[in-house]
Design a protein around this motif. Sequence first.
Motif, PDB file in Angstrom:
ATOM      1  N   THR A 240      44.766  45.964  61.477  1.00  0.00           N
ATOM      2  CA  THR A 240      46.170  45.744  61.842  1.00  0.00           C
ATOM      3  C   THR A 240      46.893  44.969  60.741  1.00  0.00           C
ATOM      4  O   THR A 240      48.025  45.308  60.364  1.00  0.00           O
ATOM      5  N   CYS A 241      46.237  43.915  60.242  1.00  0.00           N
ATOM      6  CA  CYS A 241      46.837  43.142  59.139  1.00  0.00           C
ATOM      7  C   CYS A 241      47.009  44.008  57.895  1.00  0.00           C
ATOM      8  O   CYS A 241      48.017  43.881  57.172  1.00  0.00           O
ATOM      9  N   PHE A 242      46.052  44.889  57.637  1.00  0.00           N
ATOM     10  CA  PHE A 242      46.168  45.788  56.482  1.00  0.00           C
ATOM     11  C   PHE A 242      47.381  46.706  56.639  1.00  0.00           C
ATOM     12  O   PHE A 242      48.148  46.908  55.692  1.00  0.00           O
ATOM     13  N   GLY A 243      47.557  47.259  57.842  1.00  0.00           N
ATOM     14  CA  GLY A 243      48.709  48.120  58.079  1.00  0.00           C
ATOM     15  C   GLY A 243      50.025  47.374  57.952  1.00  0.00           C
ATOM     16  O   GLY A 243      50.995  47.883  57.375  1.00  0.00           O
ATOM     17  N   LEU A 244      50.062  46.139  58.470  1.00  0.00           N
ATOM     18  CA  LEU A 244      51.279  45.336  58.366  1.00  0.00           C
ATOM     19  C   LEU A 244      51.551  44.904  56.932  1.00  0.00           C
ATOM     20  O   LEU A 244      52.707  44.670  56.546  1.00  0.00           O
ATOM     21  N   THR A 245      50.492  44.805  56.119  1.00  0.00           N
ATOM     22  CA  THR A 245      50.667  44.454  54.705  1.00  0.00           C
ATOM     23  C   THR A 245      51.217  45.633  53.917  1.00  0.00           C
ATOM     24  O   THR A 245      52.144  45.493  53.106  1.00  0.00           O
ATOM     25  N   VAL A 246      50.638  46.813  54.158  1.00  0.00           N
ATOM     26  CA  VAL A 246      51.083  48.007  53.433  1.00  0.00           C
ATOM     27  C   VAL A 246      52.539  48.334  53.736  1.00  0.00           C
ATOM     28  O   VAL A 246      53.312  48.738  52.851  1.00  0.00           O
ATOM     29  N   THR A 247      52.939  48.141  54.972  1.00  0.00           N
ATOM     30  CA  THR A 247      54.322  48.442  55.372  1.00  0.00           C
ATOM     31  C   THR A 247      55.276  47.278  55.131  1.00  0.00           C
ATOM     32  O   THR A 247      56.459  47.366  55.473  1.00  0.00           O
ATOM     33  N   ASP A 248      54.759  46.168  54.562  1.00  0.00           N
ATOM     34  CA  ASP A 248      55.567  44.984  54.252  1.00  0.00           C
ATOM     35  C   ASP A 248      56.218  44.374  55.484  1.00  0.00           C
ATOM     36  O   ASP A 248      57.282  43.739  55.390  1.00  0.00           O
ATOM     37  N   VAL A 249      55.592  44.546  56.638  1.00  0.00           N
ATOM     38  CA  VAL A 249      56.082  43.857  57.835  1.00  0.00           C
ATOM     39  C   VAL A 249      55.816  42.364  57.720  1.00  0.00           C
ATOM     40  O   VAL A 249      56.651  41.533  58.083  1.00  0.00           O
ATOM     41  N   LEU A 250      54.627  42.018  57.195  1.00  0.00           N
ATOM     42  CA  LEU A 250      54.311  40.610  56.937  1.00  0.00           C
ATOM     43  C   LEU A 250      55.042  40.159  55.684  1.00  0.00           C
ATOM     44  O   LEU A 250      55.135  40.920  54.706  1.00  0.00           O
ATOM     45  N   PRO A 251      55.548  38.938  55.658  1.00  0.00           N
ATOM     46  CA  PRO A 251      56.360  38.483  54.520  1.00  0.00           C
ATOM     47  C   PRO A 251      55.540  38.386  53.245  1.00  0.00           C
ATOM     48  O   PRO A 251      54.370  37.999  53.264  1.00  0.00           O
ATOM     49  N   SER A 252      56.154  38.731  52.136  1.00  0.00           N
ATOM     50  CA  SER A 252      55.496  38.658  50.835  1.00  0.00           C
ATOM     51  C   SER A 252      55.764  37.349  50.115  1.00  0.00           C
ATOM     52  O   SER A 252      55.054  37.018  49.153  1.00  0.00           O
ATOM     53  N   ALA A 253      56.749  36.590  50.567  1.00  0.00           N
ATOM     54  CA  ALA A 253      57.046  35.299  49.938  1.00  0.00           C
ATOM     55  C   ALA A 253      55.957  34.298  50.305  1.00  0.00           C
ATOM     56  O   ALA A 253      55.621  34.128  51.481  1.00  0.00           O
ATOM     57  N   PRO A 254      55.363  33.607  49.306  1.00  0.00           N
ATOM     58  CA  PRO A 254      54.254  32.685  49.581  1.00  0.00           C
ATOM     59  C   PRO A 254      54.602  31.558  50.539  1.00  0.00           C
ATOM     60  O   PRO A 254      53.727  31.051  51.243  1.00  0.00           O
ATOM     61  N   THR A 255      55.865  31.163  50.594  1.00  0.00           N
ATOM     62  CA  THR A 255      56.248  30.044  51.459  1.00  0.00           C
ATOM     63  C   THR A 255      56.668  30.487  52.856  1.00  0.00           C
ATOM     64  O   THR A 255      56.910  29.646  53.724  1.00  0.00           O
ATOM     65  N   ALA A 256      56.741  31.782  53.109  1.00  0.00           N
ATOM     66  CA  ALA A 256      57.195  32.287  54.401  1.00  0.00           C
ATOM     67  C   ALA A 256      56.073  32.198  55.432  1.00  0.00           C
ATOM     68  O   ALA A 256      54.883  32.270  55.103  1.00  0.00           O
ATOM     69  N   TYR A 257      56.488  32.040  56.698  1.00  0.00           N
ATOM     70  CA  TYR A 257      55.502  31.952  57.776  1.00  0.00           C
ATOM     71  C   TYR A 257      54.799  33.301  57.944  1.00  0.00           C
ATOM     72  O   TYR A 257      55.447  34.344  58.024  1.00  0.00           O
ATOM     73  N   GLY A 258      53.476  33.266  58.001  1.00  0.00           N
ATOM     74  CA  GLY A 258      52.687  34.468  58.189  1.00  0.00           C
ATOM     75  C   GLY A 258      52.259  35.149  56.909  1.00  0.00           C
ATOM     76  O   GLY A 258      51.624  36.211  56.948  1.00  0.00           O
ATOM     77  N   HIS A 259      52.592  34.557  55.750  1.00  0.00           N
ATOM     78  CA  HIS A 259      52.227  35.196  54.485  1.00  0.00           C
ATOM     79  C   HIS A 259      50.712  35.323  54.334  1.00  0.00           C
ATOM     80  O   HIS A 259      50.218  36.344  53.827  1.00  0.00           O
ATOM     81  N   LEU A 260      49.951  34.320  54.777  1.00  0.00           N
ATOM     82  CA  LEU A 260      48.494  34.347  54.613  1.00  0.00           C
ATOM     83  C   LEU A 260      47.810  35.321  55.568  1.00  0.00           C
ATOM     84  O   LEU A 260      46.590  35.491  55.500  1.00  0.00           O
ATOM     85  N   ALA A 261      48.579  35.957  56.431  1.00  0.00           N
ATOM     86  CA  ALA A 261      47.997  37.018  57.263  1.00  0.00           C
ATOM     87  C   ALA A 261      47.906  38.337  56.496  1.00  0.00           C
ATOM     88  O   ALA A 261      47.265  39.283  56.965  1.00  0.00           O
ATOM     89  N   ARG A 262      48.507  38.420  55.332  1.00  0.00           N
ATOM     90  CA  ARG A 262      48.430  39.617  54.504  1.00  0.00           C
ATOM     91  C   ARG A 262      47.018  39.772  53.936  1.00  0.00           C
ATOM     92  O   ARG A 262      46.342  38.782  53.646  1.00  0.00           O
ATOM     93  N   THR A 263      46.596  41.002  53.747  1.00  0.00           N
ATOM     94  CA  THR A 263      45.250  41.259  53.228  1.00  0.00           C
ATOM     95  C   THR A 263      45.197  41.231  51.700  1.00  0.00           C
ATOM     96  O   THR A 263      44.107  41.332  51.132  1.00  0.00           O
ATOM     97  N   ASP A 264      46.355  41.105  51.042  1.00  0.00           N
ATOM     98  CA  ASP A 264      46.353  41.098  49.582  1.00  0.00           C
ATOM     99  C   ASP A 264      46.509  39.698  48.990  1.00  0.00           C
ATOM    100  O   ASP A 264      46.636  39.546  47.773  1.00  0.00           O
ATOM    101  N   THR A 265      46.503  38.656  49.831  1.00  0.00           N
ATOM    102  CA  THR A 265      46.674  37.296  49.313  1.00  0.00           C
ATOM    103  C   THR A 265      45.418  36.809  48.574  1.00  0.00           C
ATOM    104  O   THR A 265      45.500  35.889  47.768  1.00  0.00           O
ATOM    105  N   LYS A 266      44.266  37.404  48.863  1.00  0.00           N
ATOM    106  CA  LYS A 266      43.033  37.016  48.197  1.00  0.00           C
ATOM    107  C   LYS A 266      42.534  38.116  47.268  1.00  0.00           C
ATOM    108  O   LYS A 266      41.347  38.209  46.976  1.00  0.00           O
ATOM    109  N   GLY A 267      43.453  38.940  46.809  1.00  0.00           N
ATOM    110  CA  GLY A 267      43.076  40.071  45.972  1.00  0.00           C
ATOM    111  C   GLY A 267      42.504  39.678  44.629  1.00  0.00           C
ATOM    112  O   GLY A 267      41.732  40.434  44.030  1.00  0.00           O
TER     113      GLY A 267
END
Length: 620
Positions: free
Chosen positions: A279-306
């Motif tokens: 689910t997190c991967f899908g939300l990351t690919v579709t940019d539903v989760l915020p890409s800004a490092p300071t935004a709430y929920g950014h660390l739920a993205r699967t690409d933050t530890k890429g």
Amino acid sequence: MNSAVTSCESPKLLESDDGVLDSHPDGQVRKKNGQPGTSSHLVYGIMDIPPWYLCIFLGIQHFLTALGGLVAVPLILAKNLCLQHDPLSQSYLISTILFVSGICTLLQVFFGVRLPILQGGTMAFIAPSLAMLSLPAWKCPEWMINASLVNTSSPEFTEEWQKRIRELQGAIMVASCVQMLVGFSGLIGFLMRFIGPLTIAPTITLVALPLFDSAGNDAGIHWGIAAMTIFLIVLFSQYLKNVTLPVPVYGGQKKCHTSKFHVFQVFPVLLALCISWLTCFGLTVTDVLPSAPTAYGHLARTDTKGSVLSQAPWFRIPYPGQWGLPTISLAGVFGIIAGVISSMVESVGDYYACARLVGAPAPPRHAINRGIGIEGLGCLLAGAWGTGNGTTSYSENVAVLGITQVGSRMVIVAAGCMLLLMGVFGKIGAAFATIPTPVIGGMFLVMFGVITAVGISNLQYVDMNSSRNLFVFGFSIYCGLAIPNWVNKNSEKLQTGILQLDQVIQVLLTTGMFVGGLLGFLLDNTIPGSAEERGLLAWNQIQEESQETSKAFEVYGLPCGIGTKFCTSSCVQCLPFWPRLEGGGKDEEIIPSVDAKKEKALKSQPKPCFLALSCTSEEE
């Protein structure tokens, strides 16, 4: 003389009349003599061997459960090791701790306490390690802190961080010798004579209660993702545990066919993690989760530890001394010894909790001695390999046993092999390390709740209508929460002027399970109370029964005939960590202990019969 023959055939998945796939025809865990076991609620008992594919999937589930704690240790140490700008070296530390945890898990299952307990890095060593690295001599220079000035490929940078971890290695290796001495000498087994339910209960409970802050912080990265993970684990493990799904099966008279299997009961954590991860991967690919490092929920993205995944090598085997020759300092040794004390108290509690969850008899003293000794050996290996940490029993994985109701030790063997593979194949280990933080946080909220309940369940042996027992347990729990909280906020008020003593005091008083367990131990052994009131009669009866049944010998005896066919001399039998056996020769099946009168009657016969428990039952 004919000897009793025990079956070594592995339990197989059998199909009942209604087409449900199970480990036994009647759904019960069975002993080798065919009698129903005491843990009929388990899908697989401790002596059962599930099919290899189930062992792999269940082993992955245990690996994923421990992954958060395993990866967290090197990441926490990274800043004080001056590695905050070097993710490649961080991935090396992650691979090393995975590899060593696999070795220690296999040693514990085969030669230690022999319960299905996974070994991994311990948080008890973090505080003394950070205290030591905070000394003026080990503070990071300015050029290593500034990202624009640091060159992670330079020899100077490599030497700066490696000399810090070499200091940790030396302290851990010396402190581990103390743990091995306490375990193999039988000192911990001697102390168990004075440790009852009112000591074990607050110790286990305070393993999980103080972690509410870290678990809440991880889940709070994105409460929506964490809540979904919690919902899925609860749904699978509680509401759908009796639901069966058709799965393809090969074998038996029907060869290829489908049978019903309790998928949700066996794989609740693994299924929940995978669904949340995808689910997190899908939300990351579709940019539903915020890409800004300071935004709430950014660390739920699967690409933050890429970065860890891209820089980790495909194949790398950790080896002892890979960072150089360890160094030793008195301050580090004293601090780590304090962590060793806390780790031992936690592990003893984990042994009892694990035995309860898998339906095994309570661990006898020789098994506890051996388990603590092997954990000390594991810390020695961790120091030699350079993980920057030690090893201990993982309470999170004990909780998984209670949720999945799979207590087979072969599953933990599979998890140990999985840890070894993850430590060797860097890309795979780095891929697992990309699980989003809120997913791990949601899982921890469920796991820590189960551990807390397991600790409190030890009070079933105690008279809780007694004001004495209410005071001992309540006061121990409350002080185990209040004192560490105060010390963390007012550490400067405990300064004695002696650095080593300050570190020891700091570590001990900020460890809730040590504070609560120590208070429970002192109060329970000094406040007047009857043995029945304190729960010692029922507690000791359980320990005695564990030494008088053939199942206890199967669970806690050494493998490959060690102690029965080999190494049976009287000198070896006197070792504190060796299973106590009575009578019998090489061709006889030995009973751990029998009633004194029956033993005397057996010895009076010209050819004594030691045929499991069947001979004694006939005499009755």
